[in-house]
Design an enzyme around this catalytic site. Structure first.
Site, PDB file in Angstrom:
ATOM      1  N   ASP A 165       0.830  -1.202   0.000  1.00 56.68           N
ATOM      2  CA  ASP A 165       0.000   0.000   0.000  1.00 56.68           C
ATOM      3  C   ASP A 165       0.864   1.251   0.000  1.00 56.68           C
ATOM      4  O   ASP A 165       1.660   1.472   0.914  1.00 56.68           O
ATOM      5  CB  ASP A 165      -0.909   0.000   1.232  1.00 56.68           C
ATOM      6  CG  ASP A 165      -1.821   1.215   1.282  1.00 56.68           C
ATOM      7  OD1 ASP A 165      -2.927   1.137   0.721  1.00 56.68           O
ATOM      8  OD2 ASP A 165      -1.418   2.236   1.875  1.00 56.68           O
ATOM      9  N   TYR A 176       2.624   9.964  -0.137  1.00 59.34           N
ATOM     10  CA  TYR A 176       3.764   9.422   0.587  1.00 59.34           C
ATOM     11  C   TYR A 176       5.097   9.700  -0.117  1.00 59.34           C
ATOM     12  O   TYR A 176       6.153   9.538   0.494  1.00 59.34           O
ATOM     13  CB  TYR A 176       3.635   7.905   0.769  1.00 59.34           C
ATOM     14  CG  TYR A 176       2.392   7.427   1.461  1.00 59.34           C
ATOM     15  CD1 TYR A 176       1.522   8.298   2.119  1.00 59.34           C
ATOM     16  CD2 TYR A 176       2.067   6.068   1.455  1.00 59.34           C
ATOM     17  CE1 TYR A 176       0.372   7.835   2.733  1.00 59.34           C
ATOM     18  CE2 TYR A 176       0.921   5.595   2.082  1.00 59.34           C
ATOM     19  CZ  TYR A 176       0.072   6.493   2.709  1.00 59.34           C
ATOM     20  OH  TYR A 176      -1.065   6.018   3.309  1.00 59.34           O
ATOM     21  N   HIS A 219      -7.832   9.543  -1.952  1.00 59.75           N
ATOM     22  CA  HIS A 219      -7.220   9.484  -0.622  1.00 59.75           C
ATOM     23  C   HIS A 219      -8.094  10.102   0.461  1.00 59.75           C
ATOM     24  O   HIS A 219      -8.017   9.727   1.635  1.00 59.75           O
ATOM     25  CB  HIS A 219      -5.863  10.184  -0.651  1.00 59.75           C
ATOM     26  CG  HIS A 219      -4.920   9.684   0.389  1.00 59.75           C
ATOM     27  ND1 HIS A 219      -3.552   9.695   0.237  1.00 59.75           N
ATOM     28  CD2 HIS A 219      -5.124   9.137   1.601  1.00 59.75           C
ATOM     29  CE1 HIS A 219      -2.970   9.179   1.305  1.00 59.75           C
ATOM     30  NE2 HIS A 219      -3.902   8.836   2.159  1.00 59.75           N
ATOM     31  N   SER A 272     -11.071   6.453   0.310  1.00 59.11           N
ATOM     32  CA  SER A 272     -10.427   6.362   1.620  1.00 59.11           C
ATOM     33  C   SER A 272     -10.924   7.489   2.517  1.00 59.11           C
ATOM     34  O   SER A 272     -11.101   8.623   2.053  1.00 59.11           O
ATOM     35  CB  SER A 272      -8.903   6.454   1.461  1.00 59.11           C
ATOM     36  OG  SER A 272      -8.247   6.441   2.717  1.00 59.11           O
ATOM     37  N   GLN A 303     -10.901   2.378   2.417  1.00 60.41           N
ATOM     38  CA  GLN A 303      -9.808   2.293   3.391  1.00 60.41           C
ATOM     39  C   GLN A 303      -9.985   3.390   4.432  1.00 60.41           C
ATOM     40  O   GLN A 303     -10.121   4.565   4.091  1.00 60.41           O
ATOM     41  CB  GLN A 303      -8.448   2.459   2.694  1.00 60.41           C
ATOM     42  CG  GLN A 303      -7.273   2.286   3.635  1.00 60.41           C
ATOM     43  CD  GLN A 303      -5.937   2.520   2.946  1.00 60.41           C
ATOM     44  OE1 GLN A 303      -5.283   3.519   3.174  1.00 60.41           O
ATOM     45  NE2 GLN A 303      -5.539   1.590   2.089  1.00 60.41           N
ATOM     46  N   LEU A 333       0.209   1.675  15.640  1.00 58.41           N
ATOM     47  CA  LEU A 333      -1.220   1.430  15.697  1.00 58.41           C
ATOM     48  C   LEU A 333      -1.780   2.172  16.900  1.00 58.41           C
ATOM     49  O   LEU A 333      -1.273   2.044  18.004  1.00 58.41           O
ATOM     50  CB  LEU A 333      -1.466  -0.075  15.841  1.00 58.41           C
ATOM     51  CG  LEU A 333      -2.922  -0.512  15.949  1.00 58.41           C
ATOM     52  CD1 LEU A 333      -3.709  -0.092  14.735  1.00 58.41           C
ATOM     53  CD2 LEU A 333      -2.998  -2.003  16.145  1.00 58.41           C
ATOM     54  N   SER A 365       5.664  -1.131   9.143  1.00 62.61           N
ATOM     55  CA  SER A 365       6.826  -1.108  10.017  1.00 62.61           C
ATOM     56  C   SER A 365       8.076  -0.867   9.187  1.00 62.61           C
ATOM     57  O   SER A 365       8.119  -1.221   7.999  1.00 62.61           O
ATOM     58  CB  SER A 365       6.966  -2.425  10.782  1.00 62.61           C
ATOM     59  OG  SER A 365       8.107  -2.400  11.612  1.00 62.61           O
ATOM     60  N   SER A 366       9.087  -0.285   9.799  1.00 65.85           N
ATOM     61  CA  SER A 366      10.389  -0.149   9.149  1.00 65.85           C
ATOM     62  C   SER A 366      11.382  -1.150   9.729  1.00 65.85           C
ATOM     63  O   SER A 366      12.555  -1.161   9.348  1.00 65.85           O
ATOM     64  CB  SER A 366      10.919   1.272   9.337  1.00 65.85           C
ATOM     65  OG  SER A 366      11.025   1.593  10.711  1.00 65.85           O
ATOM     66  N   ARG A 390       9.913  -6.848  12.927  1.00 65.56           N
ATOM     67  CA  ARG A 390       8.494  -6.574  13.123  1.00 65.56           C
ATOM     68  C   ARG A 390       7.678  -6.904  11.877  1.00 65.56           C
ATOM     69  O   ARG A 390       6.573  -7.436  11.960  1.00 65.56           O
ATOM     70  CB  ARG A 390       8.302  -5.105  13.507  1.00 65.56           C
ATOM     71  CG  ARG A 390       6.850  -4.660  13.606  1.00 65.56           C
ATOM     72  CD  ARG A 390       6.083  -5.399  14.659  1.00 65.56           C
ATOM     73  NE  ARG A 390       6.579  -5.120  15.984  1.00 65.56           N
ATOM     74  CZ  ARG A 390       6.149  -5.733  17.085  1.00 65.56           C
ATOM     75  NH1 ARG A 390       5.236  -6.691  16.976  1.00 65.56           N
ATOM     76  NH2 ARG A 390       6.651  -5.430  18.251  1.00 65.56           N
TER      77      ARG A 390
END
Length: 282
Positions: free
Chosen positions: A40, A45, A106, A137, A163, A199, A240-241, A245
């Protein structure tokens, strides 16, 4: 989950919100290596190029067909039919994937006319095959009704996906019920990582109910919340980066929450807004 036109969307996606293009490339690569097949992104972004390159490089190096990866991106501005048409082409050029599996408005900001003109342009690109599936969204009920009425009047395709931020502390019952009633699949935009954009922005990971379920099922809070989304019938999109994770977020298919546990989580609703919420905008 099967969408309106018969296409299928993986129930677990990987979000890239707030990941710069280089970081997005690495994270998407790790996600694909961990088994994710749903990525996604968004024009907003500014990482569509990194996401697309990661997908193409992974497919080439692992002999995986492009068609096996479901790629989503989103329109940044509702700025008229011609402007949206240009934005769609820009996103196609940036990702380099040939087509976009799911393209979303969006948000509803800009007013009714802008929203409907955006949808008209998106429908044209969908008809041409550039966009395989289309949706919206962070729409409120009045925005959803506008789109449905417009589609009925113009014989245009209905949104197949909505979304929106969904979790036990923001259940949005009215929007969820309305979307489901009209056959619109819900994506729970969960967005979390170890360091930032968690989250619920990390505000509720230590909530007693989440901690208790985590201990009972021997799972971490993120996995409990993801399992909740799946059992609610949502498409979950964690982010996550962290390589570790990213992998651990896939470990949610070896346990189930009971009906009572799901209900108890629903009862935690406090209409908590952790990011933007334009569902009541004009």
């Amino acid at each position: 989950i099967q969408l309106r036109d018969g296409a299928q969307i993986p129930i677990l996606g990987f979000g890239t919100y707030e990941l710069e293009s280089k970081d997005a490339y690495n994270a998407v690569t790790w996600a694909l290596e961990s088994g994710y097949r749903h990525i996604d992104s968004a024009e907003w972004y500014e990482n569509e190029r990194g996401c697309g390159k990661a997908i193409l490089d992974f497919c080439r190096s692992h002999d995986v067909p492009r068609s096996s990866v479901f790629y989503t991106t989103k329109l940044k501005y509702n700025d008229g039919y011609e402007g949206v048409t240009r934005s769609i082409q820009k996103s196609l050029n940036e990702c380099g994937l040939g087509y976009i599996d799911l393209y979303l408005i969006h948000g509803p900001i800009g007013g009714k006319t802008a929203r409907l003109e955006s949808w008209r342009a998106i429908c044209e690109a969908h008809k041409s095959g550039k966009l395989k599936n289309i949706g919206i969204s962070t729409f409120g009920i009045k925005h959803l009704q506008e789109i449905l009425d417009f589609c009925s009047e113009r014989s245009l395709p209905l949104p197949s996906v909505h979304q929106i931020d969904l979790h036990p502390f923001q259940v949005r019952s009215a929007i969820v019920e309305f979307s489901k009633r009209h056959g619109i699949i819900l994506e729970a935009s969960t967005n979390f990582s170890l360091a930032w954009a968690p989250l619920v922005r990390g505000l509720r990971f230590k909530h007693p109910s989440i901690v208790n379920l985590s201990q009972k099922h021997n799972k971490d809070p993120a996995q409990i919340l993801l399992r909740y989304s799946l059992q609610k019938g949502y498409v979950a999109i964690p982010k996550s980066s962290s390589h570790t994770r990213i992998a651990s977020n896939t470990q949610i298919f070896d346990f189930e929450l009971s009906d009572k546990e799901i209900q108890d989580l629903d009862n935690l609703d406090e209409a908590l807004v952790t990011d933007w919420d334009p569902t009541d905008c004009d």
